[in-house]
Write a protein that holds these residues in place. Structure first.
Motif, PDB file in Angstrom:
ATOM      1  N   ALA A  11      -4.113   4.144  -0.718  1.00 12.73           N
ATOM      2  CA  ALA A  11      -3.003   4.582  -1.561  1.00 12.73           C
ATOM      3  C   ALA A  11      -3.494   5.458  -2.709  1.00 12.73           C
ATOM      4  N   GLU A  13       0.829  -1.206   0.000  1.00 11.49           N
ATOM      5  CA  GLU A  13       0.000   0.000   0.000  1.00 11.49           C
ATOM      6  C   GLU A  13       0.868   1.263   0.000  1.00 11.49           C
ATOM      7  N   SER A  70       1.094   4.067  -2.979  1.00 13.62           N
ATOM      8  CA  SER A  70       0.792   5.479  -2.697  1.00 13.62           C
ATOM      9  C   SER A  70       1.787   6.427  -3.362  1.00 13.62           C
ATOM     10  N   SER A  83      -2.044   9.122  -3.763  1.00 16.02           N
ATOM     11  CA  SER A  83      -1.411   9.251  -5.079  1.00 16.02           C
ATOM     12  C   SER A  83      -2.193  10.154  -6.019  1.00 16.02           C
TER      13      SER A  83
END
Length: 509
Positions: A295, A115, A119, A299
């Protein structure tokens, strides 16, 4: 009084935010390809809403340009950055810290690491190494040696004042991060190495750690997760070199803070000869929020390879010095004008900015007009994001004197282990001191740059690079001013000699 002032600052800060056109973030390769080359190269294309609706000449690509910045309060990780609430555990729980931490750990080590990788989180201490990848280097199966998490809270980089805000205003984010990150790398103990001068910050951390133990969030079966975790706060002695991870480990072991040769890397042979990972305070503190919100949420901020939110420290010739959380890839001009009240005397009065703490080269106004605040954009303009500590210089500043002062700092902080650094930083400062006066020859400017090249890349740690880069930036961007200073000094010396000669003649007569 300070709390009242902080509240007023935040209220004014919100009111002063200009309206920002938001667009849907492109997530597919097709839409990414549609973004103009100017935007992907770190230049901002602004298209007004009225012009977009009325002008047939606006291309579809321009309609999909993403303007980064204008982070909403709902998306802020550090919600107590200005001390509006209590930093202690009850206040932290109300803000969402320690919420179902047990469930995060229950997802397993591999899930947490994957995760964090997804991210796009990169180290917030300066190097920008992918965090999830770094965590994955720790052994999956123990060979009998204990494994350690070491948190770098030394924060000695001039111009950087973000980690101390976390430690005194939001310490439980860091402590919860230690538990989650420690579990992910198989560590049952975390050492927070804090700068010796941070007396109040250390007291805040120690109190927060004690609260976490009392609430059952640390110790045996931490947070009811089944994982045992201990956190220790260790005070350093104020050496800049201990911000380097292996120098920090040496100091933590009770030795002089001198960096180690690598390999072996800390993930194999670190603290007490055991597998260890060293991460910055901000890097560890954001991990639990990323895991809770996902994530994909983290992101969604910033450009590809530069994801997430970031604490920026803005100081110097500005109207409102501040540490602020913003989206990565925000334009530098927008960051300074939106959050720091703009440059003293207006943007046109800007001379230069050092964008990432004192270790990176300066940028001229022409570059600052369009550059984005992220790792890749700043690297493309021969600088770096570093710790995201911005020094802002207006036209009243003496850049030669400023860089001379930084040269003295690095000379003073060199541990002396490597000859190029030990001798080179001393020579850099001596030459820069003469350059400040103009007591040099023009050809010595090239000799000075050659000296920086002999230091850069020839030392065990990056302190040599940190000493060399500011001088290289000065020569690259302000060489005419250096030459002018030399010419002025030469002229003043000639005039002084003529004056002395006249006085001598008069005395003789």
């Amino acid at each position: 009084t300070n709390r009242r002032e902080n509240k007023m600052m935040r209220a004014l800060h919100r009111l002063s935010r200009p309206l920002l056109r938001t667009t849907t973030r492109a997530s597919s390769a097709a839409s990414s390809a549609a973004v103009p080359a100017a935007a992907s190269a770190g230049r901002l294309v602004l298209v007004s809403r009225k012009a977009m609706s009325s002008s047939a000449e606006v291309s579809e690509a321009q309609r999909n340009v993403v303007v980064h910045g204008g982070l909403k309060d709902a998306d802020r990780i550090f919600t107590n950055l200005y001390g509006d609430g209590s930093p202690w555990i009850d206040g932290a729980i109300k803000r969402g810290d320690w919420h179902r931490t047990k469930d995060l750990i229950g997802m397993g080590r591999d899930w947490i690491i994957e995760e964090i990788k997804a991210s796009g989180l990169r180290g917030r201490g300066g190097a920008g190494f992918p965090t999830g990848l770094k965590w994955s280097f720790m052994p999956k199966v123990s060979d009998g040696r204990p494994q350690y998490l070491v948190v770098n809270a030394d924060e000695s980089e001039p111009g950087t004042c973000k980690d101390r805000e976390i430690m005194r205003k939001d310490p439980h984010k860091l402590i919860e991060g230690c538990l989650v990150a420690g579990f992910a790398m198989g560590a049952h103990a975390a050492y927070i190495y804090i700068r010796g001068e941070f007396t109040y910050e250390a007291e805040c951390l120690e109190r927060a750690v004690a609260e976490a133990y009392k609430k059952g969030m640390l110790g045996k079966n931490a947070a009811g997760s089944g994982w045992d975790m201990d956190v220790y706060v260790h005070r350093g002695a104020g050496a800049y070199i201990c911000g380097e991870e292996t120098g920090l480990i040496e100091s933590l072991e009770g030795k002089p803070g001198k960096p180690r040769l690598k390999p072996p890397f800390p993930a194999n042979v670190g603290l007490y000869g055991c597998p260890s990972t060293v991460n910055n305070v901000e890097t560890i503190a954001v991990a639990p929020t990323i895991l809770r919100r996902g994530a994909s949420w983290f992101s969604s901020f910033g450009r590809k390879g530069n994801h997430g939110t970031k604490l920026f420290c803005i100081s110097g010739h500005i109207n409102n010095p501040i540490t602020v959380e913003e989206e990565m890839s925000i334009p530098m001009k927008d960051l300074i004008e939106r959050h720091a009240g703009g440059v003293r005397g207006g943007w046109d009065n800007l001379l230069a900015v050092i964008p990432g703490g004192s270790s990176v080269p300066n940028l001229t106004k022409e570059v600052c007009d369009t550059v984005l605040m992220d790792f890749d954009a700043l690297r493309e303009v021969t600088s770096g994001l570093g710790t995201a500590g911005l020094f802002v210089f207006d036209k009243s500043a003496d850049m030669i004197k400023g860089i001379q002062r930084l040269s003295y700092f690095y000379k003073h902080e060199s541990c002396g282990q490597c000859t190029p650094c030990r001798e080179g930083t001393t020579w850099l400062w001596k030459v820069m001191k003469r350059m400040e006066l103009g007591d040099a020859k023009v050809e010595e400017i090239d000799m000075l740059e050659e000296l920086t090249r002999q230091i850069e890349g020839h030392t065990i740690c990056a302190l040599g690079d940190a000493a060399a880069w500011p001088v290289q930036g000065l020569i690259r961007n302000f060489r005419p001013q250096m030459e002018e200073r030399i010419a002025q000094y030469k002229l003043s010396q000639q005039q002084q000699q003529q004056k002395q000669g006249t006085h001598a003649d008069q005395a003789y007569n």
